[in-house]
Design an enzyme around this catalytic site. Sequence first.
Site, short mmCIF file in Angstrom:
data_model
loop_
_atom_site.label_atom_id
_atom_site.label_comp_id
_atom_site.label_asym_id
_atom_site.label_seq_id
_atom_site.Cartn_x
_atom_site.Cartn_y
_atom_site.Cartn_z
CE1 TYR A 1 -4.44 -1.84 4.68
CE2 TYR A 1 -3.33 0.10 4.42
CZ TYR A 1 -3.85 -1.00 3.86
OH TYR A 1 -4.00 -1.00 2.66
CB SER B 1 -0.77 -0.05 1.17
OG SER B 1 -1.62 1.37 1.51
#
Length: 262
Positions: free
Chosen positions: A165, A152
Amino acid sequence: MADGSTIGRNRLDGKVAIVTGGGIGMGAATARVMAGYGARVVVADLNAEAGHSTIQSIIATGAEAHFVQCNVADEEQVKALVAETVSTFGRLDCAVNNAAITPDSLPIAEADMAAWDRVIDIDLRSVMLCMKYEIRQMLAQGGGGAVVNIGSVSSVRPQPGNSAYVAAKHGVVGLTKTGSLEYAPQGIRVNAVLPGAIDTPMLRGALDQTGYTEADFAPALSLFGRFGRPEEVGEASAWLCSDAASYITGHSLAVEAGYLTR
């Protein structure tokens, strides 16, 4: 202009690929893109209905696809996923480790550790497990192959409130680099794709929770002023799996419309 020796090297004809989290969003798009380039695709997802929908859309085009229901955080299920891939299609040439869940949303001092552990399990542990058994199979075949891990933009640019995350996606890049170092001598390439704001059910759900629209949010996340399409991430993953990327390993390819340049 490409010479004749390079034409078609972005194809995946005859290659067998696993795509985890292939039932919806970027995973489903990636599976369809890879099948479009000629791969025989195994779609893995915990959601059987979504996974079957993806493979039916692929089979309808005349390509080959197979679904395996799998909890990618469970080692025995991941081992069985790779074994079923080989029993179905005879080998494994490439894999896109895409499965992930919605990021956490609390600052560190208020973190829900059960939620934190679940994000780490699905977004990081699963990548390690998939790499373990995918690479084992590639080695058993004599080496060669390509693994793409989906990170990401949060792999390199943290956001507040997403500690699990961010930690998981940083870890994905670390695993990618480690795998590239360990298995380059056997011809196995390991790379990562770092998506930005991609128009997926996960992103749309986040917008619904906040009350923002794409027009409100996209300009802050994209130099193009729009969300990315899942297929745009799928194209990057497919290219890294192809022979056109034969001299690339240990790399993190950002697909984020310039977000990280700011």
